[in-house]
Design a protein around this motif. Sequence first.
Motif, short mmCIF file in Angstrom:
data_model
loop_
_atom_site.label_atom_id
_atom_site.label_comp_id
_atom_site.label_asym_id
_atom_site.label_seq_id
_atom_site.Cartn_x
_atom_site.Cartn_y
_atom_site.Cartn_z
N ALA A 142 19.43 -0.48 -27.41
CA ALA A 142 19.31 0.21 -26.12
C ALA A 142 18.00 0.98 -26.05
CB ALA A 142 20.49 1.16 -25.92
N LYS A 143 17.64 1.64 -27.14
CA LYS A 143 16.41 2.42 -27.14
C LYS A 143 15.18 1.54 -26.96
CE LYS A 143 13.80 5.89 -29.70
NZ LYS A 143 13.70 6.72 -30.91
N SER A 144 15.12 0.41 -27.68
CA SER A 144 13.96 -0.46 -27.54
C SER A 144 13.90 -1.06 -26.13
CB SER A 144 13.99 -1.57 -28.60
OG SER A 144 15.19 -2.31 -28.54
N THR A 145 15.07 -1.32 -25.52
CA THR A 145 15.12 -1.82 -24.15
C THR A 145 14.58 -0.78 -23.17
OG1 THR A 145 17.04 -3.20 -24.66
CG2 THR A 145 16.63 -2.75 -22.34
N MET A 146 14.97 0.48 -23.37
CA MET A 146 14.52 1.55 -22.48
C MET A 146 13.01 1.82 -22.63
SD MET A 146 17.01 2.40 -20.54
CE MET A 146 17.35 0.62 -20.56
N ILE A 147 12.50 1.69 -23.85
CA ILE A 147 11.05 1.83 -24.05
C ILE A 147 10.32 0.77 -23.23
CG2 ILE A 147 9.19 1.57 -25.76
CD1 ILE A 147 11.11 2.89 -27.81
N ALA A 148 10.85 -0.46 -23.28
CA ALA A 148 10.26 -1.56 -22.52
C ALA A 148 10.36 -1.32 -21.02
CB ALA A 148 10.95 -2.87 -22.88
N ALA A 149 11.42 -0.62 -20.59
CA ALA A 149 11.62 -0.33 -19.17
C ALA A 149 10.77 0.84 -18.68
CB ALA A 149 13.09 -0.04 -18.91
N GLY A 150 10.14 1.56 -19.62
CA GLY A 150 9.32 2.70 -19.25
C GLY A 150 10.11 3.98 -19.07
N VAL A 151 11.29 4.05 -19.67
CA VAL A 151 12.12 5.26 -19.60
C VAL A 151 11.78 6.14 -20.81
CG1 VAL A 151 14.49 6.14 -19.64
CG2 VAL A 151 13.95 4.03 -18.39
N PRO A 152 11.56 7.46 -20.61
CA PRO A 152 11.20 8.34 -21.74
C PRO A 152 12.28 8.33 -22.82
CG PRO A 152 10.91 9.48 -19.64
CD PRO A 152 11.61 8.20 -19.33
N ASP A 212 14.94 14.55 -9.40
CA ASP A 212 14.31 13.35 -8.87
C ASP A 212 13.75 12.47 -9.99
OD1 ASP A 212 14.88 13.91 -6.24
OD2 ASP A 212 12.97 14.92 -5.85
N LYS A 213 13.11 13.11 -10.97
CA LYS A 213 12.52 12.35 -12.08
C LYS A 213 13.60 11.67 -12.94
CE LYS A 213 8.18 14.90 -12.80
NZ LYS A 213 7.45 15.79 -13.73
N MET A 214 14.65 12.41 -13.27
CA MET A 214 15.71 11.85 -14.09
C MET A 214 16.49 10.78 -13.33
SD MET A 214 17.12 15.20 -16.20
CE MET A 214 18.29 14.26 -17.18
N GLY A 215 16.73 11.01 -12.05
CA GLY A 215 17.41 10.01 -11.24
C GLY A 215 16.61 8.73 -11.13
N GLU A 216 15.31 8.88 -10.94
CA GLU A 216 14.41 7.73 -10.85
C GLU A 216 14.41 6.94 -12.17
OE1 GLU A 216 9.59 7.12 -10.57
OE2 GLU A 216 10.47 8.77 -9.41
N ALA A 217 14.39 7.67 -13.30
CA ALA A 217 14.41 7.01 -14.61
C ALA A 217 15.72 6.26 -14.83
CB ALA A 217 14.20 8.04 -15.72
N ALA A 218 16.84 6.84 -14.41
CA ALA A 218 18.14 6.20 -14.59
C ALA A 218 18.25 4.93 -13.74
CB ALA A 218 19.26 7.17 -14.23
N VAL A 219 17.76 4.99 -12.51
CA VAL A 219 17.78 3.81 -11.64
C VAL A 219 16.86 2.72 -12.21
CG1 VAL A 219 17.14 2.93 -9.35
CG2 VAL A 219 18.45 5.05 -9.55
N LYS A 220 15.71 3.14 -12.71
CA LYS A 220 14.78 2.20 -13.34
C LYS A 220 15.45 1.49 -14.51
CE LYS A 220 10.49 3.62 -14.04
NZ LYS A 220 9.34 4.29 -14.70
N ALA A 221 16.17 2.26 -15.32
CA ALA A 221 16.88 1.70 -16.47
C ALA A 221 17.92 0.68 -16.02
CB ALA A 221 17.55 2.81 -17.27
N ALA A 222 18.71 1.03 -15.01
CA ALA A 222 19.78 0.15 -14.52
C ALA A 222 19.22 -1.13 -13.92
CB ALA A 222 20.64 0.89 -13.50
N GLU A 223 18.16 -1.00 -13.13
CA GLU A 223 17.61 -2.18 -12.47
C GLU A 223 16.85 -3.07 -13.45
OE1 GLU A 223 15.46 -0.84 -8.99
OE2 GLU A 223 17.33 -0.66 -7.84
N TYR A 224 16.28 -2.48 -14.49
CA TYR A 224 15.56 -3.26 -15.49
C TYR A 224 16.50 -4.23 -16.21
CZ TYR A 224 12.59 -4.41 -19.52
OH TYR A 224 11.87 -5.08 -20.49
N ILE A 225 17.73 -3.77 -16.48
CA ILE A 225 18.69 -4.63 -17.19
C ILE A 225 19.65 -5.31 -16.21
CG2 ILE A 225 18.56 -3.28 -19.32
CD1 ILE A 225 21.21 -1.97 -18.56
N LYS A 226 19.39 -5.14 -14.90
CA LYS A 226 20.24 -5.73 -13.85
C LYS A 226 21.71 -5.33 -14.07
CE LYS A 226 17.25 -9.65 -12.70
NZ LYS A 226 16.05 -9.12 -13.37
#
Length: 446
Positions: free
Chosen positions: A119-129, A253-267
């Motif tokens: 999960a961590k390596s996936t989130m790094i790839a998605a650009g999530v801190p 806003d920043k945390m919400g944006e990161a969470a949505v980015k994470a969800a959409e990155y992995i569909k």
Amino acid sequence: MFKKILIANRGEIALRVIRTCREMGIKTVAVYSKADEESLHVRFADEAVCIGPAPSSESYLKMPNIIAAAEITNADAIHPGYGFLSENAKFSNLCEEHNIKFIGASGKMIDQMGDKANAKSTMIAAGVPCVPGSEGVIADFEECEKLAIETGYPVMLKASAGGGGKGMRAVWKPEDLKDAWESARQESKAAFGNNDMYMEKLIEEPRHIEIQIVGDSFGKACHLSERDCSVQRRHQKLTEETPSPFMTDNLRDKMGEAAVKAAEYIKYEGAGTVEFLVDKHRNFYFMEMNTRIQVEHPITEEVVNYDLIREQILVAAGVPISGKNYYPQMHSIECRINAEDPYNNFRPAPGKITTFHAPGGHGVRIDTHVYAGYMIPPNYDSMIAKLITTAQTREEAINKMKRALDEFVIEGIKTTIPFHRQLMDHPDYVSGNYTTKFMEDFEMQS
């Protein structure tokens, strides 16, 4: 839309799912162990099937029994609730093989996000801190030593397959690393059958803040803002609130944006939670993703007027989400009422409830499966109720919680009601000045 849903769980979450299904005109099937024959979820479902004896390994975790129950009752979907099989990739795949819709993440998604190193390596790839540390599983102790020096002490060793604090060790100095490495691996192997470890920088004075997300089958996701879950004991949450008293509009806003980015990155499809650690400077770091409904979901429902179980069912049926994000309009607090003795190191206290009086009034919600005369079995998690209060402000929500706790009467067993009542008067809690270390200094007053 589904005609009949089997709920592969027990207790308050099973009853919670049954209620929403009935409102949607969907028939329900309860499954139960012999220890849960008198539970309310059995009584209120349209059908009920006994799936085995009391031990969860012989009932709620017995996949063939649950699939058989779904087939003999002609259920076309299974809702797993939380815990048990809710994040089990094999079970999700098994449902698919039997043409039963699993109301949750796909097996592939669970595998991707359930293993914390992956999960961590996936989130790094998605650009999530992410917290600085290893990008995957640590090969051996030599690599562990080297990483600890590169990351900088203190560090946190974590089991890749972990949860509930198992296989976690904080290490403050190099001479303690070897013992921590060995004991964490042994504990992880015993708990999860897997001793893979990864390492992160230990975040000091952290808040545990999670973002509720929902994703649909069309690749779209939204967030429903945050929940602050920092009051914990042994990595188990005791109470939660939304909005977090530590949150700012910009951080939300920043945390919400990161969470949505994470969800959409992995569909991601379904309801889920992206969990973050937030340091005292309001830097946030991805911690893990829960691919299921959370115990504390009611407080989010209360502040945004949104039925998360209904949304789970709609998404599973192929209905697209609106795509808009939701922000808290009120303040809500949840206290987990456990059958435990807070005056005796929170020791589990199963037994028969002789008296049960639930509080009521405006802004008070109780999710529970127990009643007077109910026997709490010793086989499962000790949570027996969730008390939720909602008001216009945090101060009002706390005052409402105090009043509700004073009204809540459970006799015959010990519960955590006295702990929560004292918590609501604690100056650090009242001021919102608490971290995940809060419980280390908390002492019950007699």
